[in-house]
Design a protein around this motif. Sequence first.
Motif, PDB file in Angstrom:
ATOM      1  N   THR A   3      73.360 -11.857   7.937  1.00 28.10           N
ATOM      2  CA  THR A   3      74.131 -13.002   7.959  1.00 28.10           C
ATOM      3  C   THR A   3      75.849 -13.559   7.306  1.00 28.10           C
ATOM      4  OG1 THR A   3      73.760 -15.600   7.233  1.00 28.10           O
ATOM      5  CG2 THR A   3      73.112 -14.191   6.024  1.00 28.10           C
ATOM      6  N   SER A   4      76.641 -14.594   7.218  1.00 22.47           N
ATOM      7  CA  SER A   4      77.779 -14.619   6.293  1.00 22.47           C
ATOM      8  C   SER A   4      78.624 -13.274   6.375  1.00 22.47           C
ATOM      9  CB  SER A   4      77.739 -15.125   5.605  1.00 22.47           C
ATOM     10  OG  SER A   4      77.162 -16.616   5.679  1.00 22.47           O
ATOM     11  N   GLY A   5      78.252 -11.844   7.958  1.00 23.05           N
ATOM     12  CA  GLY A   5      78.819 -11.040   8.031  1.00 23.05           C
ATOM     13  C   GLY A   5      78.692  -9.776   6.498  1.00 23.05           C
ATOM     14  N   ARG A   6      77.282 -10.587   5.964  1.00 25.34           N
ATOM     15  CA  ARG A   6      77.172  -9.340   5.019  1.00 25.34           C
ATOM     16  C   ARG A   6      74.870  -9.132   5.418  1.00 25.34           C
ATOM     17  NH1 ARG A   6      77.382 -10.856  -0.997  1.00 25.34           N
ATOM     18  NH2 ARG A   6      76.587  -8.365  -0.656  1.00 25.34           N
ATOM     19  N   HIS A   7      74.778  -7.645   5.296  1.00 30.38           N
ATOM     20  CA  HIS A   7      73.113  -7.224   5.579  1.00 30.38           C
ATOM     21  C   HIS A   7      72.699  -7.967   4.528  1.00 30.38           C
ATOM     22  CE1 HIS A   7      75.475  -4.467   8.217  1.00 30.38           C
ATOM     23  NE2 HIS A   7      74.657  -5.028   9.170  1.00 30.38           N
ATOM     24  N   ARG A   8      71.235  -8.076   5.234  1.00 29.04           N
ATOM     25  CA  ARG A   8      70.102  -8.360   3.767  1.00 29.04           C
ATOM     26  C   ARG A   8      69.201  -7.316   4.141  1.00 29.04           C
ATOM     27  NH1 ARG A   8      73.380 -10.972  -0.613  1.00 29.04           N
ATOM     28  NH2 ARG A   8      74.393 -12.399   0.784  1.00 29.04           N
ATOM     29  N   SER A   9      67.835  -7.511   3.125  1.00 36.79           N
ATOM     30  CA  SER A   9      66.810  -7.273   3.817  1.00 36.79           C
ATOM     31  C   SER A   9      65.709  -8.112   3.739  1.00 36.79           C
ATOM     32  CB  SER A   9      66.345  -6.103   2.352  1.00 36.79           C
ATOM     33  OG  SER A   9      67.425  -4.688   2.747  1.00 36.79           O
ATOM     34  N   GLU A  27      66.531 -11.913  -4.802  1.00 38.22           N
ATOM     35  CA  GLU A  27      68.006 -11.953  -4.713  1.00 38.22           C
ATOM     36  C   GLU A  27      68.766 -12.122  -4.304  1.00 38.22           C
ATOM     37  OE1 GLU A  27      66.628  -7.798  -3.783  1.00 38.22           O
ATOM     38  OE2 GLU A  27      66.086  -9.377  -5.304  1.00 38.22           O
ATOM     39  N   ASP A  28      68.385 -12.481  -2.750  1.00 39.97           N
ATOM     40  CA  ASP A  28      69.528 -12.559  -1.576  1.00 39.97           C
ATOM     41  C   ASP A  28      69.475 -14.574  -1.948  1.00 39.97           C
ATOM     42  OD1 ASP A  28      70.058 -10.269  -1.455  1.00 39.97           O
ATOM     43  OD2 ASP A  28      68.473 -10.229  -0.104  1.00 39.97           O
ATOM     44  N   PRO A  29      70.975 -15.030  -1.776  1.00 38.43           N
ATOM     45  CA  PRO A  29      70.613 -16.534  -1.328  1.00 38.43           C
ATOM     46  C   PRO A  29      69.921 -17.001  -0.169  1.00 38.43           C
ATOM     47  CG  PRO A  29      72.639 -15.250  -0.690  1.00 38.43           C
ATOM     48  CD  PRO A  29      72.001 -14.271  -1.729  1.00 38.43           C
ATOM     49  N   LEU A  30      69.402 -18.018   0.115  1.00 41.15           N
ATOM     50  CA  LEU A  30      68.745 -18.401   1.844  1.00 41.15           C
ATOM     51  C   LEU A  30      70.406 -18.521   2.441  1.00 41.15           C
ATOM     52  CD1 LEU A  30      65.887 -20.298   0.012  1.00 41.15           C
ATOM     53  CD2 LEU A  30      65.886 -18.689   0.983  1.00 41.15           C
ATOM     54  N   PRO A  31      70.278 -18.544   3.718  1.00 45.36           N
ATOM     55  CA  PRO A  31      70.795 -18.675   4.749  1.00 45.36           C
ATOM     56  C   PRO A  31      70.939 -20.298   4.840  1.00 45.36           C
ATOM     57  CG  PRO A  31      69.053 -17.290   5.839  1.00 45.36           C
ATOM     58  CD  PRO A  31      69.105 -17.638   4.169  1.00 45.36           C
TER      59      PRO A  31
END
Length: 104
Positions: A3-9, A27-31
């Motif tokens: 999302t937003s060009g970034r890989h997340r888990s 640690e990751d922001p919510l889309p």
Amino acid sequence: YLTSGRHRSGVVQDFSRHGMFLAIQDEDPLPLPGAMVRVEFPVPSSPSVYMVGLMAEVRWIHGGHSSNTPGRGAGVQILTFDSAWGREVYENYIDDLLTERGGP
């Protein structure tokens, strides 16, 4: 997921034919609702495992900006699959899950 060009888990949960819940790491922001996400995850498909890829739209989020909220994540609506075979594998998987749980 991407999302937003970034890989997340995250962890894909609560599958349905039209969507799923994506549990997101603390640690990751919510889309944001309305954001497009690319999701890819393994689905068991006899005799091996198939990587299903799809595009989805975030419809709602739970947990806001608090990173320690239980059940933190996003509900996504499936828009398209990478391939017709991926859609078929996914739908068969959903049917198998419903059969195991005594669903329709």
